[in-house]
Design an enzyme around this catalytic site. Structure first.
Site, PDB file in Angstrom:
ATOM      1  CG  ASP A   1      -0.311  -0.520   2.484  1.00  0.00           C
ATOM      2  OD1 ASP A   1       0.924  -0.512   2.573  1.00  0.00           O
ATOM      3  OD2 ASP A   1      -1.048  -0.924   3.387  1.00  0.00           O
TER       4      ASP A   1
ATOM      5  CG  ASP B   1      -8.743  -1.447  11.848  1.00  0.00           C
ATOM      6  OD1 ASP B   1      -7.769  -2.158  11.490  1.00  0.00           O
ATOM      7  OD2 ASP B   1      -9.151  -0.484  11.166  1.00  0.00           O
TER       8      ASP B   1
ATOM      9  CG  HIS C   1      -5.741  -2.335   8.882  1.00  0.00           C
ATOM     10  ND1 HIS C   1      -5.915  -1.135   9.538  1.00  0.00           N
ATOM     11  CD2 HIS C   1      -4.399  -2.512   8.827  1.00  0.00           C
ATOM     12  CE1 HIS C   1      -4.735  -0.628   9.852  1.00  0.00           C
ATOM     13  NE2 HIS C   1      -3.799  -1.442   9.438  1.00  0.00           N
TER      14      HIS C   1
ATOM     15  CD  GLU D   1      -8.694   0.778   7.677  1.00  0.00           C
ATOM     16  OE1 GLU D   1      -8.782  -0.079   8.579  1.00  0.00           O
ATOM     17  OE2 GLU D   1      -8.003   1.803   7.793  1.00  0.00           O
TER      18      GLU D   1
HETATM   19  C1  F6R Z   1       1.535  -1.489   6.172  1.00  0.00           C
HETATM   20  C2  F6R Z   1       0.248  -2.138   6.266  1.00  0.00           C
HETATM   21  C3  F6R Z   1      -0.538  -2.191   7.536  1.00  0.00           C
HETATM   22  C4  F6R Z   1       0.304  -2.524   8.765  1.00  0.00           C
HETATM   23  C5  F6R Z   1      -0.575  -2.519  10.029  1.00  0.00           C
HETATM   24  C6  F6R Z   1       0.223  -2.797  11.266  1.00  0.00           C
HETATM   25  O1  F6R Z   1       2.046  -1.586   4.854  1.00  0.00           O
HETATM   26  O2  F6R Z   1      -0.196  -2.603   5.283  1.00  0.00           O
HETATM   27  O3  F6R Z   1      -1.555  -3.139   7.377  1.00  0.00           O
HETATM   28  O4  F6R Z   1       0.886  -3.784   8.585  1.00  0.00           O
HETATM   29  O5  F6R Z   1      -1.203  -1.283  10.152  1.00  0.00           O
HETATM   30  O6  F6R Z   1       1.095  -1.734  11.507  1.00  0.00           O
HETATM   31  P1  F6R Z   1       2.224  -1.821  12.625  1.00  0.00           P
HETATM   32  O7  F6R Z   1       3.177  -2.857  12.159  1.00  0.00           O
HETATM   33  O8  F6R Z   1       2.850  -0.452  12.628  1.00  0.00           O
HETATM   34  O9  F6R Z   1       1.547  -2.182  13.901  1.00  0.00           O
END
Ligand code: F6R
Length: 256
Positions: free
Chosen positions: A67, A136, A138, A143
């Site tokens: 992303d 959440d 995701h 989401e």
């Molecule tokens: C990042 C992504 C997100 C993160 C998720 C967890 O490219 O796709 O899904 O993997 O938000 O983030 P952290 O690792 O910062 O807890």
């Protein structure tokens, strides 16, 4: 799904690095799906070390990131382009032609999403997809929703994601409200998935995602249906699963 337990974040990162390394050693032309955020930083660090000691060659590898924020240029220190360049790509032997990240500055979101999906297909699909987990539920920026999104698409970020990611910005107001993200279908097409979760903030959601019903309201739950997923958890993230006594937890794992 195979669950692997590790004592600490460092241990989780090391185990993940061995899996990514074996993928690249066995197939030097591997296509890797990459994530950003805090979780994979230790993994990237270990992979860089393996490269520096001469144990890992990325010259034939291609990578696709999950992303990118919409509206941030690659030079913006908060962009995922910047994150990837500084935390991984500039430290290994990979050229700009080999790595791919959705273009967050595109004027034509639809076209960029289609282009990205085609590029993944053209590369032969993703061999190993690395995933972190949002609080959440995701994965990528998929989401909680009423349906599972398909390919790469334009996303409106949830308030909880904006708040969770505000730590990387000067203030929550600066966090972009939109992103481009690979869809659940793109992720599920990967031949193997490596889901990483660390810390107590992930304990409840990982338990729901791995044990609960498969629902688009909890996007990571779809991974229960993937035939080849490995989930590596550190002790803090595994706490709720261990309380529940999940039968997939390895016998030789951590002592309760
Ligand atoms: C990042 C992504 C997100 C993160 C998720 C967890 O490219 O796709 O899904 O993997 O938000 O983030 P952290 O690792 O910062 O807890």
């Amino acid at each position: 799904m195979r669950i692997v337990l590790s004592e600490t974040y460092r241990d989780m990162s090391r185990k993940a690095a061995y899996i990514v390394a074996s993928q690249v050693i066995l197939n030097p032309r591997s296509v890797l799906g990459l994530a950003t955020g805090d979780t994979p930083l230790g993994l990237y660090h270990m992979l860089i070390s393996m490269h520096w000691t001469g144990d890992l060659d990325f010259s034939g590898v291609q990578t696709f990131n999950l992303d990118e924020y919409y509206g941030l240029s690659p030079e913006n220190p908060q962009s995922y382009h910047y994150y990837m360049t500084h935390n991984f790509f500039q430290h290994i032997n990979i050229t700009e032609k080999q790595w791919h990240i959705p273009d967050g500055t595109t004027q034509n979101v639809e076209e960029e999403c289609r282009r990205y999906d085609k590029a993944i297909d053209h590369a032969g699909g993703i061999d190993l997809q690395i995933l972190g987990l949002g609080v959440d539920g995701h994965i990528g920026f998929n989401e909680p929703d009423g349906k599972f999104e398909r390919g790469t698409h334009f996303v409106e970020l949830q308030q909880s994601t904006i708040e969770a990611n505000a730590r990387f910005f000067n203030s929550p107001e600066e966090v972009p409200r939109h992103a481009l993200s690979m869809g659940i279908k793109s992720i599920m097409k990967a031949k193997q998935i490596l889901l990483l979760a660390s810390g107590e903030a992930k304990a409840e959601i990982i338990c729901q995602a791995l044990r609960g019903e498969v629902l688009p309201e909890l996007p990571a739950s779809v991974l229960q249906l993937h035939p080849n997923t490995i989930c590596i958890l550190d002790r803090a993230a595994a706490a709720r699963l261990m309380e529940e006594g999940d039968e997939r937890l390895p016998q030789h794992g951590l002592e309760p």
